[in-house]
Write a protein that holds these residues in place. Structure first.
Motif, PDB file in Angstrom:
ATOM      1  N   LEU A 172      77.603   7.360   3.938  1.00 36.68           N
ATOM      2  CA  LEU A 172      76.602   6.399   4.399  1.00 36.68           C
ATOM      3  C   LEU A 172      76.367   5.298   3.372  1.00 36.68           C
ATOM      4  CD1 LEU A 172      74.001   8.867   5.962  1.00 36.68           C
ATOM      5  CD2 LEU A 172      75.480   7.283   7.204  1.00 36.68           C
ATOM      6  N   ALA A 173      76.303   5.682   2.092  1.00 35.13           N
ATOM      7  CA  ALA A 173      76.029   4.702   1.040  1.00 35.13           C
ATOM      8  C   ALA A 173      77.212   3.774   0.800  1.00 35.13           C
ATOM      9  CB  ALA A 173      75.643   5.425  -0.248  1.00 35.13           C
ATOM     10  N   GLN A 174      78.422   4.339   0.773  1.00 33.88           N
ATOM     11  CA  GLN A 174      79.603   3.553   0.405  1.00 33.88           C
ATOM     12  C   GLN A 174      80.228   2.799   1.566  1.00 33.88           C
ATOM     13  OE1 GLN A 174      82.431   5.963  -1.832  1.00 33.88           O
ATOM     14  NE2 GLN A 174      80.758   7.114  -2.764  1.00 33.88           N
ATOM     15  N   VAL A 175      80.225   3.390   2.742  1.00 35.57           N
ATOM     16  CA  VAL A 175      80.908   2.786   3.888  1.00 35.57           C
ATOM     17  C   VAL A 175      79.932   2.059   4.803  1.00 35.57           C
ATOM     18  CG1 VAL A 175      82.367   3.248   5.914  1.00 35.57           C
ATOM     19  CG2 VAL A 175      82.714   4.534   3.790  1.00 35.57           C
ATOM     20  N   GLN A 176      78.797   2.680   5.083  1.00 40.86           N
ATOM     21  CA  GLN A 176      77.832   2.086   6.005  1.00 40.86           C
ATOM     22  C   GLN A 176      76.805   1.193   5.301  1.00 40.86           C
ATOM     23  OE1 GLN A 176      78.046   2.316   9.284  1.00 40.86           O
ATOM     24  NE2 GLN A 176      79.822   3.672   9.180  1.00 40.86           N
ATOM     25  N   GLY A 177      76.779   1.214   3.976  1.00 42.73           N
ATOM     26  CA  GLY A 177      75.818   0.403   3.251  1.00 42.73           C
ATOM     27  C   GLY A 177      74.383   0.893   3.389  1.00 42.73           C
ATOM     28  N   GLU A 178      74.227   2.144   3.789  1.00 45.86           N
ATOM     29  CA  GLU A 178      72.902   2.736   4.014  1.00 45.86           C
ATOM     30  C   GLU A 178      72.474   3.484   2.751  1.00 45.86           C
ATOM     31  OE1 GLU A 178      69.743   2.940   5.278  1.00 45.86           O
ATOM     32  OE2 GLU A 178      70.774   2.698   7.202  1.00 45.86           O
ATOM     33  N   LYS A 179      72.089   2.720   1.721  1.00 41.25           N
ATOM     34  CA  LYS A 179      71.783   3.337   0.435  1.00 41.25           C
ATOM     35  C   LYS A 179      70.363   3.898   0.369  1.00 41.25           C
ATOM     36  CE  LYS A 179      75.153   0.545  -2.067  1.00 41.25           C
ATOM     37  NZ  LYS A 179      75.418  -0.364  -3.199  1.00 41.25           N
ATOM     38  N   VAL A 180      69.436   3.291   1.081  1.00 41.84           N
ATOM     39  CA  VAL A 180      68.037   3.715   1.006  1.00 41.84           C
ATOM     40  C   VAL A 180      67.823   5.053   1.704  1.00 41.84           C
ATOM     41  CG1 VAL A 180      65.662   3.143   1.636  1.00 41.84           C
ATOM     42  CG2 VAL A 180      67.217   1.340   0.824  1.00 41.84           C
ATOM     43  N   ASN A 181      68.404   5.203   2.889  1.00 41.42           N
ATOM     44  CA  ASN A 181      68.136   6.381   3.711  1.00 41.42           C
ATOM     45  C   ASN A 181      69.284   7.385   3.746  1.00 41.42           C
ATOM     46  OD1 ASN A 181      65.549   5.426   4.619  1.00 41.42           O
ATOM     47  ND2 ASN A 181      66.638   4.006   5.977  1.00 41.42           N
ATOM     48  N   SER A 182      70.239   7.243   2.853  1.00 36.27           N
ATOM     49  CA  SER A 182      71.438   8.084   2.946  1.00 36.27           C
ATOM     50  C   SER A 182      71.116   9.577   2.812  1.00 36.27           C
ATOM     51  CB  SER A 182      72.462   7.670   1.886  1.00 36.27           C
ATOM     52  OG  SER A 182      71.940   7.826   0.573  1.00 36.27           O
ATOM     53  N   TYR A 183      70.236   9.925   1.886  1.00 37.96           N
ATOM     54  CA  TYR A 183      69.918  11.350   1.686  1.00 37.96           C
ATOM     55  C   TYR A 183      69.152  11.925   2.881  1.00 37.96           C
ATOM     56  CZ  TYR A 183      71.330  10.853  -3.199  1.00 37.96           C
ATOM     57  OH  TYR A 183      72.044  10.629  -4.360  1.00 37.96           O
TER      58      TYR A 183
ATOM     59  N   LEU B  58      69.158  10.877   6.044  1.00 42.30           N
ATOM     60  CA  LEU B  58      70.034  10.993   7.205  1.00 42.30           C
ATOM     61  C   LEU B  58      71.014  12.149   7.037  1.00 42.30           C
ATOM     62  CD1 LEU B  58      70.768   7.205   7.848  1.00 42.30           C
ATOM     63  CD2 LEU B  58      69.515   8.760   9.360  1.00 42.30           C
ATOM     64  N   ALA B  59      71.544  12.305   5.824  1.00 42.72           N
ATOM     65  CA  ALA B  59      72.469  13.413   5.572  1.00 42.72           C
ATOM     66  C   ALA B  59      71.767  14.754   5.750  1.00 42.72           C
ATOM     67  CB  ALA B  59      73.057  13.303   4.168  1.00 42.72           C
ATOM     68  N   ALA B  60      70.521  14.848   5.321  1.00 44.86           N
ATOM     69  CA  ALA B  60      69.778  16.100   5.470  1.00 44.86           C
ATOM     70  C   ALA B  60      69.516  16.420   6.934  1.00 44.86           C
ATOM     71  CB  ALA B  60      68.456  16.012   4.707  1.00 44.86           C
ATOM     72  N   PHE B  61      69.384  15.390   7.768  1.00 43.21           N
ATOM     73  CA  PHE B  61      69.176  15.625   9.192  1.00 43.21           C
ATOM     74  C   PHE B  61      70.448  16.148   9.850  1.00 43.21           C
ATOM     75  CE2 PHE B  61      69.527  14.263  13.606  1.00 43.21           C
ATOM     76  CZ  PHE B  61      68.402  14.857  14.152  1.00 43.21           C
ATOM     77  N   TYR B  62      71.566  15.485   9.620  1.00 43.40           N
ATOM     78  CA  TYR B  62      72.809  15.871  10.292  1.00 43.40           C
ATOM     79  C   TYR B  62      73.454  17.111   9.681  1.00 43.40           C
ATOM     80  CZ  TYR B  62      72.611  11.476  12.842  1.00 43.40           C
ATOM     81  OH  TYR B  62      72.228  10.457  13.666  1.00 43.40           O
ATOM     82  N   PHE B  63      73.220  17.336   8.389  1.00 45.34           N
ATOM     83  CA  PHE B  63      73.787  18.505   7.713  1.00 45.34           C
ATOM     84  C   PHE B  63      72.667  19.275   7.020  1.00 45.34           C
ATOM     85  CE2 PHE B  63      77.214  15.423   8.079  1.00 45.34           C
ATOM     86  CZ  PHE B  63      78.198  16.202   8.675  1.00 45.34           C
ATOM     87  N   PRO B  64      71.884  20.011   7.800  1.00 47.38           N
ATOM     88  CA  PRO B  64      70.779  20.795   7.234  1.00 47.38           C
ATOM     89  C   PRO B  64      71.309  22.001   6.464  1.00 47.38           C
ATOM     90  CG  PRO B  64      70.974  21.176   9.588  1.00 47.38           C
ATOM     91  CD  PRO B  64      71.970  20.113   9.252  1.00 47.38           C
ATOM     92  N   GLU B  65      70.418  22.909   6.125  1.00 51.15           N
ATOM     93  CA  GLU B  65      70.754  23.965   5.168  1.00 51.15           C
ATOM     94  C   GLU B  65      71.520  25.139   5.760  1.00 51.15           C
ATOM     95  OE1 GLU B  65      67.207  25.161   3.197  1.00 51.15           O
ATOM     96  OE2 GLU B  65      66.937  23.257   2.158  1.00 51.15           O
ATOM     97  N   ASN B  66      71.735  25.176   7.070  1.00 54.53           N
ATOM     98  CA  ASN B  66      72.512  26.275   7.637  1.00 54.53           C
ATOM     99  C   ASN B  66      73.284  25.817   8.864  1.00 54.53           C
ATOM    100  OD1 ASN B  66      70.806  26.969  10.131  1.00 54.53           O
ATOM    101  ND2 ASN B  66      69.285  27.098   8.485  1.00 54.53           N
ATOM    102  N   ILE B  67      74.255  26.609   9.266  1.00 55.82           N
ATOM    103  CA  ILE B  67      75.163  26.227  10.349  1.00 55.82           C
ATOM    104  C   ILE B  67      74.448  26.224  11.690  1.00 55.82           C
ATOM    105  CG2 ILE B  67      77.229  26.960  11.611  1.00 55.82           C
ATOM    106  CD1 ILE B  67      78.401  27.849   8.920  1.00 55.82           C
ATOM    107  N   ALA B  68      73.548  27.174  11.911  1.00 52.30           N
ATOM    108  CA  ALA B  68      72.820  27.202  13.179  1.00 52.30           C
ATOM    109  C   ALA B  68      72.032  25.914  13.387  1.00 52.30           C
ATOM    110  CB  ALA B  68      71.894  28.415  13.229  1.00 52.30           C
ATOM    111  N   ALA B  69      71.360  25.433  12.344  1.00 48.86           N
ATOM    112  CA  ALA B  69      70.596  24.188  12.453  1.00 48.86           C
ATOM    113  C   ALA B  69      71.523  22.997  12.692  1.00 48.86           C
ATOM    114  CB  ALA B  69      69.760  23.975  11.194  1.00 48.86           C
ATOM    115  N   PHE B  70      72.702  23.010  12.060  1.00 45.31           N
ATOM    116  CA  PHE B  70      73.693  21.963  12.318  1.00 45.31           C
ATOM    117  C   PHE B  70      74.084  21.949  13.794  1.00 45.31           C
ATOM    118  CE2 PHE B  70      78.260  21.184  12.947  1.00 45.31           C
ATOM    119  CZ  PHE B  70      78.341  19.853  12.579  1.00 45.31           C
TER     120      PHE B  70
END
Length: 322
Positions: A37-48, A50-62
């Protein structure tokens, strides 16, 4: 793609991460997606965030994130392929790739609401034919889950253990009373499972149609090591599983050999409702070897038991005293 659930050596006990596997390395998909997100999409402010939303702490939540999370996974997989694991770092330079020895692998599904293994009563197994219509099932409780490398501890209350190699169909889409024609729409992937049974206890429980303690004691359910995500139906039906004892093959099956189909199983047990991260497992003892059903494999103290599939990996355990 295969997904793993694990912890790094220096992470807190409660903090788990979802990892992918690339070129023999484990990749933290949360931080890798933040880097994308930071390098390709230029989304530096919200990258963490957004990543936490799409890739949460377990596979079931994903899996609960649905198609949007699968699209994010495709994006980060392409990004990793172009960047390579050597030059991959988080937005703030964090470590993203690990050697397998640096990760403590956990059962990929931690606390499913429904974790069933499809089975027969002893009488049904004697009389079973492929025309059987009602897949019965028993619970495998999450507190009994272990994964590869952990010992299988022989319970003090039993003198007779056996094992059954299984494929666990992981649910990715919620539903209730699902029609057979739509069953495969609800399958997110598959993982390996070894069902360990205290058979002497199980027989006693069978006198009252109970099936709990003989199937559920510490380390009686080995799950993992990875979840194979979105295999094609033909690939999944042809996927072969082996169970070996000290290197000798004792069971071998594929879903195409089984008495019950995935359509029958999901149609039957979705009566209760199924959710992402639940699983329904089917084992070698429900699969035909020639014109007969295979049997669970007796265990002895000190043996090494392995359940393996080329596309998922291997569960390996030593049977030990507690």
């Amino acid at each position: 793609m295969k997904l793993y659930l694990g912890r790094t050596d220096n992470s807190p006990p409660h903090l788990t991460r979802v990892f992918g596997e690339t070129d023999g390395k484990f990749v933290d998909l949360n931080l890798a997606y933040a880097a994308y997100l930071a390098q390709v999409q230029g989304e530096k402010v919200n990258s963490y965030a957004l990543a936490a939303f799409y890739f949460p702490e377990n596979i079931a939540a994903f899996l609960q994130r649905g198609e949007a999370a699968l699209q994010a996974l495709a994006e980060v997989d392409s990004f990793i392929g172009k960047t390579g694991t050597r030059d991959l770092h988080g937005p703030a330079g964090e470590k993203v790739t690990y050697d397998p020895a640096e990760i403590r692998i956990l059962p990929p599904l931690q606390k499913p609401e429904k974790s069933f293994v499809i089975g027969f009563s002893d009488k049904t197994r004697v009389d079973a034919m492929p025309k059987a219509e009602i897949p019965t099932a028993f619970y495998k409780l999450p507190q009994t889950f272990v994964t590869t490398g952990a010992p299988i501890t022989w319970p003090k209350f039993s003198e007779e253990l056996d094992a059954d190699a299984c494929l666990a169909m992981v649910i990715g889409k919620a539903g209730r009373r699902i029609q057979p024609a739509h069953a495969w729409d609800h399958v997110a992937g598959v993982t390996l499972l070894i069902d360990i049974t205290a058979r002497d206890i199980n027989r006693r429980e069978g006198l009252t149609t109970n099936n709990l303690l003989g199937k559920n004691f510490p380390s009686s359910t080995s799950v993992g090591p990875a979840m194979l995500l979105q295999p094609e139906r033909k690939e999944l039906e042809a996927l072969e599983v082996e169970l070996t004892i000290d290197g000798t093959v004792k069971q071998k099956f594929a879903l195409r050999d089984c008495v019950f189909t995935i359509e029958q199983i999901i149609a039957r047990w979705s009566i209760l409702g199924i959710k992402p991260g639940d699983f329904l497992a089917i084992g070698a003892s429900m699969a035909l070897d020639g014109n007969r059903l295979q049997n669970p494999v007796p265990l002895k103290m000190g043996i090494t038991i392995r359940c393996s599939s080329p596309t998922i990996g291997e569960l390996s355990h030593r049977v030990m005293r507690p």
